[in-house]
Enzyme design. Structure first.
Site, PDB file in Angstrom:
ATOM      1  N   HIS A 151      -0.458  11.292  -3.297  1.00 44.51           N
ATOM      2  CA  HIS A 151      -0.767  12.665  -3.715  1.00 44.51           C
ATOM      3  C   HIS A 151       0.387  13.613  -3.374  1.00 44.51           C
ATOM      4  CE1 HIS A 151      -2.569  11.796   0.285  1.00 44.51           C
ATOM      5  NE2 HIS A 151      -1.966  12.915   0.615  1.00 44.51           N
ATOM      6  N   ARG A 201       0.873  -1.171   0.000  1.00 46.19           N
ATOM      7  CA  ARG A 201       0.000   0.000   0.000  1.00 46.19           C
ATOM      8  C   ARG A 201       0.908   1.217   0.000  1.00 46.19           C
ATOM      9  NH1 ARG A 201      -0.853   4.380   4.001  1.00 46.19           N
ATOM     10  NH2 ARG A 201      -2.996   5.077   3.831  1.00 46.19           N
ATOM     11  N   ASP A 222       1.744   4.863   0.553  1.00 46.37           N
ATOM     12  CA  ASP A 222       1.203   5.926   1.384  1.00 46.37           C
ATOM     13  C   ASP A 222       1.201   7.261   0.647  1.00 46.37           C
ATOM     14  OD1 ASP A 222       0.539   7.167   4.088  1.00 46.37           O
ATOM     15  OD2 ASP A 222       2.440   8.174   3.635  1.00 46.37           O
ATOM     16  N   GLU A 234      -2.969   5.089  -1.212  1.00 47.31           N
ATOM     17  CA  GLU A 234      -3.698   6.184  -0.577  1.00 47.31           C
ATOM     18  C   GLU A 234      -3.476   7.397  -1.463  1.00 47.31           C
ATOM     19  OE1 GLU A 234      -3.820   8.809   3.546  1.00 47.31           O
ATOM     20  OE2 GLU A 234      -1.923   7.990   2.833  1.00 47.31           O
TER      21      GLU A 234
END
Length: 593
Positions: A262, A257, A259, A292
């Site tokens: 953005h 995943r 993190d 994310e």
């Protein structure tokens, strides 16, 4: 040593056989680099093209070493595979082949079978203690655990997002072999193991790259943590992509995943990472890449990523459950049921609309399958970013939480739980670190100032009540007491029942699912439908309000579950209820010219 091109050097200490190790450091701002071994040897490293320093020497696994920069500064290896102590201590040569795998046949599980349990390794007591919990989680119905970051961080307690040595498993949690044992044991129980990795910044303590490799960063762009990482440089890009491959190949994690992507101002890096992972992983393995991403970039999910944490879905549910409207819930304060309906029907609530901050957010997502979205009621952020780390069990009526849990576990989206959810844990999960000196004070003040705009913490005295992240008690208070988790309390029975339905009734039908839309029924009620892969129709009627809602309910013979004791009428959806039904086949609605 013969000249080699810049892209052929893997970062760090790589064993070439049982007695020899090659050390490589990208240090374009250094004039001289040596490797300092624990036996007192100082070995000058040979300069190569493009800022590399390399040496191959007799050196076996377990050897401690540091790099010396210009005869002035000893530093750990930024690609250290293990640390003898903390981030400022010596690095350790690791033999990645030393561990003997018991479940080498494991190939993973398909994504539609993912039921994710997020956990913090330190709060659970380390790699060995997590391993002891695996059989309980598998028996409950969990199919994947997701570890918060385990990369080496300063001190011995931290969420993990302050890591500075991304290749080294945190020493306070155990050894690399103990981490592999945890993964091996999970695979033997049919559990996938996912890892949260941080590629958007380095932590503030123990990062020496600015001294000898300023090219890791770009001063023309900044993130909330400082200068942005410069992914334009192949040496930097490879540093992180090789790290991802290490976790997946050497440790056999089943997925990553990423993190806060953005905060990575280079979408091509994410795509390059995913494509290189796909190219190097055995095609017979199931390996999952998730994100994310506050930008809600649907295009990343169209190409090479499997899923994204759906913050929109959580935020809408949280407002409906608690009535809270401050902070990042402000964008969901107005008609939250409509935003939840859009999440269930189309994926993201924000698909290019302008938020309260005045800028557009998101991309159209209705074309994506439900499995591209990871839904959750709680996670480390949504609990730990609260001033006092309260869980939903303290913030909303238990009947409403039961209804929302049924939606979470039986919708076609991928469900994620946070450690302790399954028995209704009431321990908080607070933000904790173990920084010292001026950094400790800065983190304490920064944490408390985060809440200055909240009415509850308007003055300094109120903010002073917020737990000190660096206090040992803050960490101790955040540890779930697994001895208090009765095997058959109401929450465990609920989770076991719902997960059994998902496993036995929905798993086989989920591939090929698509949304048929969601309809708002009332201020806190909706009805959502999906066509599943076998042509059947899944319908979820949700009422998080305190009053019954009039609607035409499915027939009794198609009902799978409802969260209230009794449904007395086929035209009334009771308060705090989730009714889940499955019809045998889907009949397309007629089209009209």
């Amino acid at each position: 040593m013969p000249f080699r091109s810049m892209e052929t050097w893997p970062h760090g200490a790589i064993m070439v056989d049982t007695e020899h190790t090659r050390f490589a450091l990208w240090a374009p701002d250094a004039y001289y680099v040596s490797v300092e071994l624990e036996n007192g040897q100082s070995l000058p490293m040979l300069p190569q093209a493009d800022g590399w320093f390399v040496i191959q020497t007799r050196c076996s696994a377990g050897t401690r070493y540091r790099f010396n920069i210009d005869g002035e500064l000893d530093v750990p290896d930024p690609a250290s595979r293990a640390q003898a102590g903390d981030v400022h201590g010596p690095s350790v040569v690791v033999d990645p082949q030393a561990y003997t795998w018991c479940n080498s046949h494991w190939r993973g599980r398909p994504w539609h079978e993912a039921i994710i349990y997020e956990l913090h390794v330190g709060a659970m007591g380390g790699y060995g203690e997590v391993e002891k919990q695996l059989s309980r989680l598998a028996e409950l119905g969990i199919t994947a655990i997701e570890l918060m970051p385990v990369a080496e961080f300063p001190g011995d307690r931290n969420w993990g997002y302050d890591g500075v040595l991304p290749y080294a498993p945190e020493a306070s949690y155990g050894t690399p072999e103990q981490l592999k044992s945890l993964i091996d044991c999970a695979h033997g129980l049919g559990l996938m193991v996912l890892l949260d990795v941080v590629y958007n910044h380095f932590g503030p303590d123990g990062n020496y790259l600015g001294r000898y490799a300023k090219g890791f960063f770009r001063e023309d762009k900044h993130t909330p943590w400082g200068a942005a990482i410069d992914f334009r440089k192949p040496q930097v890009r490879n540093f992180f992509i090789d790290n991802a491959l290490m976790w997946l190949l050497e440790y056999r994690f089943d997925g990553l995943r990423l993190d806060a992507v953005h905060a990575i101002d280079d979408t091509s890096f994410c795509l390059d990472l995913a494509r290189r992972v796909r190219a190097q992983i055995d095609p017979g393995r199931h390996v999952w890449l998730t994100l994310e991403n506050e930008h809600n970039q649907a295009r990343l999910l169209e190409e090479v990523f499997d899923g994204q944490w759906n913050d929109d879905g959580h935020n809408a549910l949280h407002v409906l459950l608690t009535g809270e409207r401050e902070g990042y819930y402000a964008d969901f304060a107005d008609r939250p049921i409509e935003k939840l309906a859009r999440c269930l029907g189309q994926g993201f609530a924000w698909q290019g609309e302008v938020t309260r901050k005045g800028s557009p957010r998101g991309e159209p997502s209705a074309h994506l399958p439900p499995g591209a979205f990871i839904l959750f009621l709680q996670n480390h952020d949504q609990i730990g970013n609260r001033a006092f780390g309260e869980r939903l069990s303290q913030l909303c009526p238990p009947q409403a939480l039961r209804a929302a849990t049924a939606l979470l576990l039986l919708s076609p989206m991928v469900p994620l739980l946070f450690m302790g959810d399954e028995w209704g844990a009431d321990e908080p999960f607070l933000f904790f670190t173990s920084h010292t000196g001026e950094l400790s004070q800065a983190v304490r003040e920064g944490r408390r100032n985060e809440f200055a705009s909240f009415a509850t913490f308007a003055d300094e005295q109120q903010r002073a009540r917020i737990p000190d992240p660096n206090a040992l008690q803050t960490f101790l208070d955040s540890r779930p007491d697994f001895t208090r988790s009765p095997h058959d309390n109401d929450w465990q029975r609920l989770y076991r029942a719902l997960l059994a339905i998902r496993r036995h009734t929905l798993f086989a039908r989920l591939p090929g699912s698509r949304s048929l839309g969601a309809q708002v029924l009332a201020e806190k009620a909706l009805s959502a439908r999906w066509q599943l892969g076998d042509g059947s129709e899944l319908r979820i009627d949700l009422n998080l309000g305190e009053h019954a809602v009039s609607t035409a309910l499915p027939t009794v013979e198609h009902r799978l579950f409802h969260s209230s004791p009794e449904i007395a009428s086929d035209t009334q959806l009771p308060r705090f209820t989730t009714l889940v039904s499955l019809t045998p086949s889907y009949v397309p609605e007629p089209t009209h010219e």
